[in-house]
Design a protein around this motif. Structure first.
Motif, PDB file in Angstrom:
ATOM      1  N   GLU A 260       0.829  -1.220   0.000  1.00 51.46           N
ATOM      2  CA  GLU A 260       0.000   0.000   0.000  1.00 51.46           C
ATOM      3  C   GLU A 260       0.857   1.262   0.000  1.00 51.46           C
ATOM      4  O   GLU A 260       0.594   2.227   0.720  1.00 51.46           O
ATOM      5  N   GLN A 262       1.100   3.603  -1.999  1.00 49.43           N
ATOM      6  CA  GLN A 262       0.459   4.836  -2.476  1.00 49.43           C
ATOM      7  C   GLN A 262      -0.028   5.700  -1.312  1.00 49.43           C
ATOM      8  O   GLN A 262      -0.329   6.875  -1.500  1.00 49.43           O
ATOM      9  N   ASP A 263      -0.073   5.123  -0.119  1.00 46.66           N
ATOM     10  CA  ASP A 263      -0.541   5.875   1.045  1.00 46.66           C
ATOM     11  C   ASP A 263       0.595   6.280   1.987  1.00 46.66           C
ATOM     12  O   ASP A 263       0.367   6.575   3.163  1.00 46.66           O
ATOM     13  N   VAL A 288      -2.187   3.460  -7.203  1.00 45.91           N
ATOM     14  CA  VAL A 288      -2.531   4.853  -6.924  1.00 45.91           C
ATOM     15  C   VAL A 288      -4.044   5.071  -6.929  1.00 45.91           C
ATOM     16  O   VAL A 288      -4.563   5.971  -6.249  1.00 45.91           O
ATOM     17  N   SER A 291      -5.626   4.938  -3.439  1.00 47.24           N
ATOM     18  CA  SER A 291      -5.156   5.861  -2.407  1.00 47.24           C
ATOM     19  C   SER A 291      -6.356   6.542  -1.744  1.00 47.24           C
ATOM     20  O   SER A 291      -7.120   7.255  -2.391  1.00 47.24           O
ATOM     21  N   LYS A 294      -5.314  10.546   1.900  1.00 48.90           N
ATOM     22  CA  LYS A 294      -4.758  11.895   1.813  1.00 48.90           C
ATOM     23  C   LYS A 294      -5.090  12.706   3.063  1.00 48.90           C
ATOM     24  O   LYS A 294      -4.341  13.597   3.444  1.00 48.90           O
ATOM     25  N   ALA A 298      -1.155  11.244   3.298  1.00 47.79           N
ATOM     26  CA  ALA A 298      -0.549  10.398   2.275  1.00 47.79           C
ATOM     27  C   ALA A 298      -0.296  11.218   1.019  1.00 47.79           C
ATOM     28  O   ALA A 298      -1.063  12.132   0.685  1.00 47.79           O
ATOM     29  N   PRO A 300       0.199  10.208  -2.761  1.00 51.20           N
ATOM     30  CA  PRO A 300       0.290   9.211  -3.830  1.00 51.20           C
ATOM     31  C   PRO A 300       1.286   9.595  -4.923  1.00 51.20           C
ATOM     32  O   PRO A 300       1.725   8.741  -5.694  1.00 51.20           O
TER      33      PRO A 300
END
Length: 337
Positions: A260, A262-263, A288, A291, A294, A298, A300
């Motif tokens: 994971e 993308q995070d 992505v 994701s 955010k 996070a 991405p």
């Protein structure tokens, strides 16, 4: 509640003695004793900073930019250069499409040459010349003086041309020359310095409170972990000096596998890179499109940067990308729908 109490106590002190140019801070960011605007501002910035590696050093570097008008003008050029290139491309494609009639062609070419010139100035970071060029009074009038044949290309072109008038001609930033920017930045600097001092006091008090309670949030734990792995970090080049601990981790573990990805955020990415021999022993998996964190800071974009720079097949060297293009979870009717 803990952070709220700490921030209230700090601001009460500032309202009492107005230290560190607090009056300048209030004049720029607004608010008073009962105003939540300042608290929301400080908390919002503080939360974002917690995902920045060695955020105090990063902030100090940003403050220096308030004494450098060139930073402002270069940043503005970098921000708007892709947009001007896009406008220029639309004019080029419109001309090639043949929808500009003979009567309107001279006006069209005048506009095309104008936008190409401005685009080149922005790309070369010639800010004052850009401002002077956009101040010419006749161009805005000529934007309405010719007709195009009806077509899809015409609609696209007119959309971009109207967008140019709204986003460029009416944009106040294109009326500010470097000398004026320097004066404005110098006026803003004391308020930003004050903000930095408040943030440092806020951070110190929060960490002291966590220590007394014997428990820390994940953001604080992440910072402690990074300090174990990285001794120095350059925010501009992203070069870093790993600690002996990080070197030992890199030697001890053949591979560091993170799912994971993308995070992840910048601080986490630096930590994982430091304990994996500069990223050479790092294996990451992510998507992505999945994701969803955010709101927990996070980024991405970190994963996408790796996706875009790592190579597949024979082009790959020490940074290899493996595309997982097959879906084993869903039936064909779902994946092809």
């Amino acid at each position: 509640a803990i952070k709220d109490e700490n921030l209230n106590e700090i601001l009460d002190g500032y309202y009492t003695d107005y230290r560190n140019n607090f009056e300048a801070f209030l004049s720029v960011f607004g608010g008073d004793r009962d105003d939540e605007k300042i608290k929301n501002l400080i908390n919002g910035i503080y939360t974002q900073l917690l995902s920045v590696p060695f955020w105090e050093k990063w902030f100090e570097e940003k403050i220096k930019n308030y004494s450098d008008a060139k930073f402002f003008t270069d940043s503005a050029c970098e921000l708007y250069s892709p947009l001007f290139e896009e406008y220029e491309t639309v004019y080029k494609k419109t001309l090639e499409s043949g929808i500009v009639g003979d009567t309107g062609l001279p006006f069209f070419m005048t506009e095309y040459a104008f936008i190409s010139k401005i685009s080149a100035l922005v790309k070369e970071k010639k800010w004052d010349e850009t401002v002077e060029g956009l101040s010419l009074p006749d161009f805005g009038e000529k934007l309405t003086k010719f007709k195009l044949e009806k077509s899809e290309e015409k609609e696209i072109f007119q959309k971009y041309r109207n967008d140019f008038k709204e986003r460029i001609f009416k944009n106040e930033i294109f009326k500010i020359k470097a000398a004026d920017a320097a004066k404005d930045l110098e006026k803003l600097k004391p308020s930003v310095v004050c903000l930095f001092e408040i943030l440092k006091e806020y951070d110190k008090k929060n960490l002291e409170t966590y220590a007394k309670l014997g428990r820390y949030p994940i953001a604080a734990i992440s910072r402690f972990a990074l300090s174990l792995a990285v001794s120095e970090y350059d925010h501009k080049t992203r070069n870093f000096v790993p600690t002996e601990f990080a070197k030992k981790m890199s030697e001890e573990y053949f591979e560091v596998i993170i799912d994971e990805y993308q995070d992840s955020n910048d601080l986490q990415d630096l930590f994982f890179t430091a304990i994996s021999n500069g990223g050479k022993n790092l294996f990451v998996v992510g998507d992505v499109k999945q994701s969803i964190y955010k709101f927990r800071l996070a980024r991405p974009e970190i994963f996408m940067e790796k996706y875009d720079t790592y190579k597949t097949g024979e082009d790959a060297k020490d940074r290899v990308r493996i595309d997982l293009s097959r879906n084993f979870r869903s039936r064909r009717e779902v994946t092809e729908a």
